[in-house]
Design a protein around this motif. Structure first.
Motif, short mmCIF file in Angstrom:
data_model
loop_
_atom_site.label_atom_id
_atom_site.label_comp_id
_atom_site.label_asym_id
_atom_site.label_seq_id
_atom_site.Cartn_x
_atom_site.Cartn_y
_atom_site.Cartn_z
N GLY A 1 -20.65 24.78 8.06
CA GLY A 1 -20.11 24.09 9.24
C GLY A 1 -19.36 22.82 8.87
N VAL A 2 -19.91 22.06 7.92
CA VAL A 2 -19.24 20.84 7.47
C VAL A 2 -17.90 21.18 6.81
N LEU A 3 -17.87 22.23 6.01
CA LEU A 3 -16.62 22.63 5.36
C LEU A 3 -15.58 23.09 6.37
N VAL A 4 -16.01 23.81 7.41
CA VAL A 4 -15.08 24.23 8.46
C VAL A 4 -14.53 23.01 9.19
N LEU A 5 -15.39 22.07 9.52
CA LEU A 5 -14.95 20.84 10.18
C LEU A 5 -13.97 20.07 9.32
N LEU A 6 -14.26 19.97 8.03
CA LEU A 6 -13.36 19.30 7.10
C LEU A 6 -12.01 20.01 7.04
N THR A 7 -12.02 21.32 6.99
CA THR A 7 -10.78 22.09 6.93
C THR A 7 -9.94 21.87 8.17
N VAL A 8 -10.55 21.95 9.34
CA VAL A 8 -9.81 21.77 10.59
C VAL A 8 -9.26 20.35 10.68
N THR A 9 -10.06 19.37 10.30
CA THR A 9 -9.62 17.98 10.38
C THR A 9 -8.43 17.72 9.46
N VAL A 10 -8.51 18.19 8.23
CA VAL A 10 -7.41 17.98 7.29
C VAL A 10 -6.18 18.75 7.74
N PHE A 11 -6.37 19.95 8.27
CA PHE A 11 -5.24 20.75 8.72
C PHE A 11 -4.52 20.07 9.88
N MET B 1 0.82 -1.18 0.00
CA MET B 1 0.00 0.00 0.00
C MET B 1 0.87 1.25 0.00
N ASN B 2 0.42 2.26 -0.68
CA ASN B 2 1.15 3.52 -0.71
C ASN B 2 0.69 4.40 0.44
N ASP B 3 1.65 4.93 1.18
CA ASP B 3 1.32 5.90 2.23
C ASP B 3 1.36 7.29 1.61
N VAL B 4 0.21 7.92 1.55
CA VAL B 4 0.13 9.26 0.99
C VAL B 4 0.03 10.24 2.15
N GLU B 5 1.01 11.12 2.24
CA GLU B 5 0.99 12.14 3.27
C GLU B 5 0.68 13.49 2.63
N ILE B 6 -0.04 14.31 3.36
CA ILE B 6 -0.41 15.63 2.87
C ILE B 6 0.51 16.64 3.55
N ASP B 7 1.19 17.44 2.75
CA ASP B 7 2.02 18.51 3.29
C ASP B 7 1.12 19.69 3.66
N ALA B 8 1.61 20.54 4.54
CA ALA B 8 0.82 21.68 5.01
C ALA B 8 0.45 22.63 3.87
N TRP B 9 1.31 22.79 2.88
CA TRP B 9 1.01 23.72 1.79
C TRP B 9 -0.08 23.18 0.88
N GLN B 10 -0.36 21.88 0.94
CA GLN B 10 -1.38 21.28 0.09
C GLN B 10 -2.79 21.42 0.66
N VAL B 11 -2.89 21.72 1.95
CA VAL B 11 -4.20 21.79 2.61
C VAL B 11 -5.10 22.85 1.96
N PRO B 12 -4.65 24.10 1.77
CA PRO B 12 -5.56 25.09 1.16
C PRO B 12 -6.00 24.70 -0.24
N ILE B 13 -5.10 24.07 -0.99
CA ILE B 13 -5.45 23.66 -2.35
C ILE B 13 -6.52 22.58 -2.32
N LEU B 14 -6.36 21.60 -1.44
CA LEU B 14 -7.34 20.52 -1.35
C LEU B 14 -8.69 21.01 -0.85
N VAL B 15 -8.68 21.90 0.12
CA VAL B 15 -9.94 22.44 0.65
C VAL B 15 -10.64 23.27 -0.42
N THR B 16 -9.89 24.09 -1.15
CA THR B 16 -10.48 24.89 -2.22
C THR B 16 -11.08 23.98 -3.29
N ALA B 17 -10.35 22.93 -3.66
CA ALA B 17 -10.88 21.98 -4.65
C ALA B 17 -12.15 21.31 -4.15
#
Length: 114
Positions: free
Chosen positions: A48-58, A1-17
Motif C-alpha cells: 500500500g505504501v508503494l502504491v501511494l508513493l507511485t501515485v504521488t510521484v506520478f 537552489m536547483n529545481d529538479v523536475e521529474i519527467d514522466a518517463w523517469q517515474v517507472p525507473i524511480l519507482v523500480t529503484a
C-alpha cells in the motif's frame, strides 16, 4: 537552489529503484536478525505504501493540469466499467440458471394425487 523536475518517463525507473532498495533493506534486516519473511499484514501495508508513493510521484510528475485531465479520463473509464458490470449483473439475475441434465425433475408435493 536547483529545481529538479521529474519527467514522466523517469517515474517507472524511480519507482523500480525505490522498490529494489526497500526490498534489499528488508532482506538485510531480516537476514541479520535471523527472521523469516514478514507477515501478510506487513507485506500488504508495504504494498500500500508503494502504491501511494507511485501515485504521488506520478501526479507530481504530470503536474496539476495533466493530472486533472487524467483523472477525468480515469473517471470516465471507471463509469463505463461500472455500467458494463451492472449490465452483466442484471443479466445474471434476470435469467434463471440453466438446468443441468443430471438434475432430477421437480417432484409433485403429493405423489399419490397425480
Amino acid at each position: 537552489m536547483n529545481d529538479v523536475e521529474i519527467d514522466a518517463w523517469q517515474v517507472p525507473i524511480l519507482v523500480t529503484a525505490a522498490i529494489v532498495l526497500v526490498e534489499a533493506a528488508f532482506n538485510l534486516v531480516l537476514r541479520s536478525r535471523g527472521l523469516g519473511p514478514p507477515s501478510q499484514r506487513v507485506r500488504t501495508a508495504g504494498f500500500g505504501v508503494l502504491v501511494l508513493l507511485t501515485v504521488t510521484v506520478f501526479v507530481a510528475a504530470l503536474g496539476p493540469t495533466r493530472a486533472d485531465q487524467l483523472s477525468s479520463v480515469a473517471a470516465a473509464v471507471a463509469a463505463v466499467v461500472a455500467l458494463w458490470l451492472t449490465y452483466r449483473s442484471y443479466n445474471a439475475t434476470a435469467k434463471p440458471p440453466p438446468r443441468s441434465e443430471e438434475e432430477p425433475a421437480a417432484k409433485p408435493d403429493n405423489p399419490g394425487e397425480s
